[in-house]
Structures are given as C-alpha cells and as structure tokens.
Design a protein around this motif. Structure first.
Motif, PDB file in Angstrom:
ATOM      1  N   GLY A  68      46.359  44.793  30.033  1.00 40.89           N
ATOM      2  CA  GLY A  68      45.742  42.909  30.442  1.00 40.89           C
ATOM      3  C   GLY A  68      44.428  43.209  31.513  1.00 40.89           C
ATOM      4  O   GLY A  68      43.844  42.211  31.973  1.00 40.89           O
ATOM      5  N   THR A  69      45.183  44.404  32.411  1.00 37.70           N
ATOM      6  CA  THR A  69      43.873  44.991  33.677  1.00 37.70           C
ATOM      7  C   THR A  69      42.703  44.713  32.940  1.00 37.70           C
ATOM      8  O   THR A  69      42.019  43.627  33.797  1.00 37.70           O
ATOM      9  CB  THR A  69      43.958  45.970  34.095  1.00 37.70           C
ATOM     10  OG1 THR A  69      44.799  45.372  34.855  1.00 37.70           O
ATOM     11  CG2 THR A  69      42.941  45.968  35.368  1.00 37.70           C
ATOM     12  N   LEU A  70      42.491  45.133  32.027  1.00 35.58           N
ATOM     13  CA  LEU A  70      41.075  44.992  30.770  1.00 35.58           C
ATOM     14  C   LEU A  70      40.455  44.043  30.333  1.00 35.58           C
ATOM     15  O   LEU A  70      39.705  43.907  30.678  1.00 35.58           O
ATOM     16  CB  LEU A  70      41.037  46.862  30.208  1.00 35.58           C
ATOM     17  CG  LEU A  70      39.649  46.703  29.498  1.00 35.58           C
ATOM     18  CD1 LEU A  70      38.170  46.492  30.479  1.00 35.58           C
ATOM     19  CD2 LEU A  70      39.664  47.880  28.280  1.00 35.58           C
ATOM     20  N   ALA A  71      41.828  43.406  29.964  1.00 42.10           N
ATOM     21  CA  ALA A  71      41.216  42.298  29.634  1.00 42.10           C
ATOM     22  C   ALA A  71      41.317  40.485  30.550  1.00 42.10           C
ATOM     23  O   ALA A  71      39.794  39.820  30.145  1.00 42.10           O
ATOM     24  CB  ALA A  71      42.946  41.603  27.892  1.00 42.10           C
ATOM     25  N   ASN A  72      41.296  41.056  31.277  1.00 42.05           N
ATOM     26  CA  ASN A  72      41.032  40.117  32.618  1.00 42.05           C
ATOM     27  C   ASN A  72      39.612  40.273  32.883  1.00 42.05           C
ATOM     28  O   ASN A  72      38.669  39.357  33.069  1.00 42.05           O
ATOM     29  CB  ASN A  72      42.063  39.990  33.436  1.00 42.05           C
ATOM     30  CG  ASN A  72      43.508  38.964  32.724  1.00 42.05           C
ATOM     31  OD1 ASN A  72      43.130  37.905  32.724  1.00 42.05           O
ATOM     32  ND2 ASN A  72      44.221  39.381  33.782  1.00 42.05           N
ATOM     33  N   HIS A  73      39.572  41.782  32.938  1.00 39.82           N
ATOM     34  CA  HIS A  73      38.442  42.754  33.714  1.00 39.82           C
ATOM     35  C   HIS A  73      36.648  41.990  32.928  1.00 39.82           C
ATOM     36  O   HIS A  73      35.872  40.762  33.117  1.00 39.82           O
ATOM     37  CB  HIS A  73      38.584  43.688  33.282  1.00 39.82           C
ATOM     38  CG  HIS A  73      36.947  44.595  34.602  1.00 39.82           C
ATOM     39  ND1 HIS A  73      36.904  44.850  35.739  1.00 39.82           N
ATOM     40  CD2 HIS A  73      35.795  43.669  34.453  1.00 39.82           C
ATOM     41  CE1 HIS A  73      35.847  45.538  36.091  1.00 39.82           C
ATOM     42  NE2 HIS A  73      34.931  44.598  34.769  1.00 39.82           N
ATOM     43  N   LEU A  74      37.252  41.705  31.569  1.00 39.62           N
ATOM     44  CA  LEU A  74      36.141  42.060  30.085  1.00 39.62           C
ATOM     45  C   LEU A  74      35.696  40.288  29.990  1.00 39.62           C
ATOM     46  O   LEU A  74      34.774  39.830  29.711  1.00 39.62           O
ATOM     47  CB  LEU A  74      36.391  42.858  29.358  1.00 39.62           C
ATOM     48  CG  LEU A  74      36.365  44.248  29.272  1.00 39.62           C
ATOM     49  CD1 LEU A  74      36.703  44.374  27.560  1.00 39.62           C
ATOM     50  CD2 LEU A  74      35.512  44.773  29.763  1.00 39.62           C
ATOM     51  N   ALA A  75      36.874  39.466  29.922  1.00 40.13           N
ATOM     52  CA  ALA A  75      36.733  38.580  30.182  1.00 40.13           C
ATOM     53  C   ALA A  75      35.592  37.234  31.276  1.00 40.13           C
ATOM     54  O   ALA A  75      35.283  37.201  31.241  1.00 40.13           O
ATOM     55  CB  ALA A  75      38.367  37.384  29.784  1.00 40.13           C
TER      56      ALA A  75
END
Length: 361
Positions: A68-75
């Motif tokens: 989720g950390t990467l998902a939020n970051h990329l979004a």
C-alpha cells in the motif's frame, strides 16, 4: 489456533495470516493447475485481478502492487505531475508511517492538515490553498488525499458528506484527489454506502489486498487509464515488479469471492453481539462516532481481562493482548481495541455470547 474453521479473532481486519494458514490457503485453491502465469506482475491471472478491481471500483484501469505504501506513492506521484505540493491528513499513513518516501524519492512536499484529527475540514483546505496562491513563489497543489478509515484514529470513517465537499471543491479548482482506502470494505460495511459510491468521487483509489483477503502481500491501485497506463515501468523502477505474482493473485481472487457480503454480515452480527454484551452489564463496548469495524472494550483490571481472555481461548475465541501497539497508538490502560472481521461468522452469535458469559465465571 486449533481450528481456523471455527475460530474467532477480535484482532485484525480479516482471518489470521500465520505461515501455516497461508500454506493452507494455497493448498485449498480451486483449479490450482489452471492458474495463468504472469511475468513480473504483468498478464496472466494478475491481469484478471486488475480487471476485477477495475469493475469493483468502476475505474478504467488498475495495477497490482506489492504494498500500500507504494500504491499511495505512485498514485500521488502520477496525479501531481510537476505540481509538487500535496495536502494530506496529518494523521494519515502517508504522512506518519511511510518514512518520508514521497519527499525523499519523488521530491513531493506533503502539507499535513487536520492536526490530531481523522481529517481536515474544508475550511482548512481552503485556507491552505489561499495562502499557497499568494505566496511569493506560488506552486500549484498537485493532489489532495483523504484516508478512510483512519488507522491512527482507531479506524474512524470520514463521513461521506465531508469527502464529497472536499472532492467537489478539488474538482472545481482542477486539483486531483486520491483515496487511501486500505480498509474500504470495512468502511462500506459500517456505513452501508456502496464501495463504488466512495470510489466514484476520487480520481484514484488504493485498497489493501493482504489485510483481509488471505494473501501474504498485495495492493491494488485503480483510476483513469491516462494515470495507470505505463505505471508498470514506474513500479519496476521502484523495485515493485515481483517476478512471479500469480499464486498471490490467485489467493486474493479466491478470498474476494463473496467477501463484501460476508463482511457486511459479520459487521451486523458484531453489532448485535456487542449490544448483547453491553446489556449483560458484564462487559462494556464503546461505540464511537464514525466508527468502522474498530471498537473499544473497557478493561477493569489486567488480571480480570487476562482471565476472560484465557477462558475464551478454550472455545476458540481470541481477544487481543493488552498494551499492544494497534493502529499506530498504544491503548490506554482502561481499554483494548477489538475488531469485527469475517471470523465472527464462524460461530453462531448466541454461542459466542454464551462463551463470553461463561468466561467471566
């Protein structure tokens, strides 16, 4: 736990995820020989998973990510583009628990708002944007973020009306929006507002795939095709293109089958149980405003709580340990966080209630 099939846990948002249980989840996969392989998280059953969530959130495209950390970051990175200022809730996972990843790796300046609150108010948002617009070197706001439920605020839900006010204001000012909806299924179960109604007011939405679908890892990010298309290259740049994600995707697809109905039923049964326990006057469960699946149980003494906890284990019911760190905070000495999840469906409510009553003896 002796038997996962009839065990109940009041910790976490889903069924337990021990190594033994994860191994069983793989063993119990239907048609395991027919799982279509992926290549570095592209194609195969991973693509099936992405298409599934695009339909769930009614978005044009989705991408499977390891965390989720990467998902939020990329979004946030894609939505913001060259506009490097992003407004986030001060209590959000993005601001508090991600190691300054956006600042360090993508040069994005996070502006925290709503100190010690689940979310900022529209008035605070307007003030930040107003001040930003008249600064000596104005820099446009690239993105506005809402997290709901809020893990650091004991799973509190941001009211839909407040979300709508914020996202409508953002759209009128040509600012993109992102929902950190890691526990969006818990939020929908509590509010009875459909998942698509939440996702429809945001440009992008992230949902956790490991917290309650029985998988060891995974996240999904959904949004417009122009945002998600090509993101697999950024995912690879950040080291997030897992060479073989097929087995994990299969577990998630199996776990999501009828999950929304199960979570809704579990939540409703949990509310009935907690009210029955309160009516008995032997227990006190607190119902906070805007709660999701997280509640607080009153603890009179440590010894008494541990006695009840130990007695319940004999009936395959598991209360959380006292003083454990949960949702980013340490519980007070007088309460412990308890959560409703689908394990509550493993025994009839009347039986669970009886076990609680007997546990006090």
């Amino acid at each position: 736990m002796e038997s996962i099939k009839n065990s109940i846990t009041f910790s976490g948002d889903g069924l337990p995820n021990s190594p033994q249980i994860l191994a069983d989840n793989i063993k119990n996969l239907p048609n395991i020989n027919d799982i279509k392989p992926d290549s570095y998280s592209i194609g195969g059953i991973v693509e099936d998973l992405e298409l599934k969530f695009s339909k769930i959130f009614n978005k044009e495209k989705s991408i499977f990510l390891p965390t989720g950390t990467l998902a939020n970051h990329l979004a946030i990175r894609e939505l913001s583009g060259v506009n490097s200022k992003v407004i986030v809730p001060e209590q959000s996972h993005i601001y508090q628990d991600s190691g300054d990843t956006l600042q360090s790796l993508s040069g994005i300046n996070l502006i925290p708002s709503g100190l010690n609150s689940p979310c900022y108010e529209l008035s605070e948002l307007k003030e930040i944007i107003s001040k930003n617009n008249i600064s000596r070197v104005p820099k446009k706001i690239g993105c506005i973020v809402i997290e709901s439920p809020v893990r650091r605020q004991q799973g509190k839900v941001i009211p839909y009306e407040q979300m709508k006010l914020i996202t409508d204001f953002a759209k009128s000012n040509n600012i993109k929006t992102h929902l950190d909806g890691a526990r969006i299924y818990m939020m929908s179960a509590a509010t009875k507002i459909p998942i698509q109604k939440y996702s429809s007011i945001f440009d992008t939405v992230y949902c956790s795939l490991w917290k309650y679908f029985g998988a060891p890892w995974g996240a999904i990010l959904s949004g417009p095709e122009k945002i998600i298309e090509g993101m697999q290259h950024t995912r690879r740049m950040f080291g997030g293109s897992i060479p073989n994600s097929s087995l994990n995707a299969a577990i998630i697809l199996n776990g999501i089958s009828n999950f929304e109905n199960k979570m809704n039923n579990a939540y409703d049964q949990g509310i009935i149980l907690f009210k029955m326990l309160n009516d008995s006057e032997k227990f006190k469960i607190y119902f906070n405003d805007n709660h999701s699946n997280v509640f607080q149980m009153h603890v009179d003494t440590k010894d008494n709580y541990n006695k009840i906890k130990s007695n319940l284990i004999n009936n395959n019911i598991y209360l959380p340990d006292l003083n454990r760190e949960t949702y980013g905070i340490i519980n007070s000495k007088n309460t412990v966080d308890i959560r409703i999840n689908i394990s509550l469906l493993n025994q009839p409510i009347e039986e669970i209630y009886k076990h609680f009553m007997n546990a006090t003896s």
